[in-house]
Motif scaffolding. Structure first.
Motif, PDB file in Angstrom:
ATOM      1  N   GLU A  86       0.887  -1.087  -0.044  1.00 26.37           N
ATOM      2  CA  GLU A  86       0.017  -0.017  -0.090  1.00 26.37           C
ATOM      3  C   GLU A  86       0.760   1.135   0.063  1.00 26.37           C
ATOM      4  O   GLU A  86       1.649   1.501   0.865  1.00 26.37           O
ATOM      5  CB  GLU A  86      -0.731   0.005   1.014  1.00 26.37           C
ATOM      6  N   SER A  94      -1.400   2.679   5.431  1.00 23.87           N
ATOM      7  CA  SER A  94      -0.485   1.603   5.586  1.00 23.87           C
ATOM      8  C   SER A  94       0.068   1.481   7.174  1.00 23.87           C
ATOM      9  O   SER A  94      -0.351   0.256   7.671  1.00 23.87           O
ATOM     10  CB  SER A  94       0.754   1.556   4.764  1.00 23.87           C
ATOM     11  N   THR A 118      -1.345  -1.384   9.595  1.00 27.26           N
ATOM     12  CA  THR A 118      -0.258  -2.230   9.925  1.00 27.26           C
ATOM     13  C   THR A 118      -0.531  -2.396  11.491  1.00 27.26           C
ATOM     14  O   THR A 118      -0.235  -3.493  12.099  1.00 27.26           O
ATOM     15  CB  THR A 118       0.984  -1.922   9.494  1.00 27.26           C
ATOM     16  N   PRO A 140       5.322  -4.011   5.485  1.00 27.18           N
ATOM     17  CA  PRO A 140       4.674  -3.141   4.510  1.00 27.18           C
ATOM     18  C   PRO A 140       5.884  -2.995   3.472  1.00 27.18           C
ATOM     19  O   PRO A 140       6.919  -3.206   3.341  1.00 27.18           O
ATOM     20  CB  PRO A 140       5.028  -1.915   5.463  1.00 27.18           C
ATOM     21  N   TYR A 180       5.792  -0.162  -0.013  1.00 32.29           N
ATOM     22  CA  TYR A 180       5.005   1.272  -0.491  1.00 32.29           C
ATOM     23  C   TYR A 180       5.186   1.231  -2.050  1.00 32.29           C
ATOM     24  O   TYR A 180       4.741   2.297  -2.618  1.00 32.29           O
ATOM     25  CB  TYR A 180       5.630   2.255   0.153  1.00 32.29           C
TER      26      TYR A 180
END
Length: 230
Positions: free
Chosen positions: A11, A17, A21, A33, A35
């Motif tokens: 994300e 995010s 998360t 994560p 990006y």
């Protein structure tokens, strides 16, 4: 949920995010994560995850490209795709590229959790019947190594396609309604006006029936679908 359950969350909106998360971590998940799509695809094809949450609108590689790359690499990890509100074409396209489920943004965190748990339940099903092989005509499903063969030719299925075919095989000859399939394969209440069931039946027909005889997957008009060597 055990802390060994590891999720990849791709994300690009850092606010979404971080918030998501944090919420998932509070529920015991380990979250990695990413990006952008390029990093997401690299991580997904390099490391093992229990589930991948994948946004569509990503820099470098969009979610469709990432999903396609993951499946072409042979990774069968369940993929939950995040789609834009009202974009039916995005949902169908995501499923076409190998996603197992979708969730419309903006989403309620509780629904995200429910969908994650549903996908993980299917993936982590017990192996009580691990030695069992399901068959119909020249179609064979091996529940030990999760493989499917037709006329001894290996058929590549996504996790959701596999679950749908297993449900059809376990109920071969029985006409299964759309609601039967939703309740036993999707395990969630969702908009029954969508054509998700039809889409996945079509995927299976292309992979299981198109180049083989006899035809196994049939439609009972107005009632549902059944698997049988007619």
């Amino acid at each position: 949920m055990e802390t060994s359950t590891k999720l990849l969350f791709v994300e690009d909106d850092k606010r979404i995010s971080d918030a998501t998360t944090n919420g998932l971590q509070k529920h015991g998940f380990v979250v990695e994560p990413a990006y952008d799509g390029f990093v997401g695809a690299r991580l997904a094809t390099t490391y093992n995850y229990d589930l991948i949450i994948l946004d569509i609108n990503l820099p470098l590689m969009n979610g469709f490209e990432v999903c396609k790359a993951i499946r072409q690499h042979g990774v069968a990890t369940p993929i939950l795709m995040l789609t834009a509100l009202g974009e039916i074409d995005d949902r169908v396209k995501g499923l076409d590229f190998g996603a197992d489920d979708y969730l419309v943004k903006p989403f309620d965190f509780r629904e995200l959790l429910a969908r994650i748990h549903a996908l993980l339940r299917r993936t982590n099903a017990t192996h009580e019947q691990a030695s069992e092989i399901l068959r119909e005509a020249n179609l064979e499903m091996n529940l030990v190594n999760k493989t499917v063969r037709r006329n001894n030719q290996l058929i590549d299925l996504t996790a959701r396609e596999y679950e749908l075919l297993e449900f059809l095989l376990r109920n071969k000859g029985r006409v299964l309604s759309k609601m039967d399939i939703i309740e036993h394969v999707w395990e969630l209440n969702f908009d029954t006006n969508t054509n998700v069931i039809e889409v996945f039946i079509n995927y299976l027909r292309k992979k299981i029936d198109r180049n083989f005889e006899p035809k196994l997957i049939h439609t009972k008009t107005g009632l549902g679908y059944y698997l049988k060597a007619d």
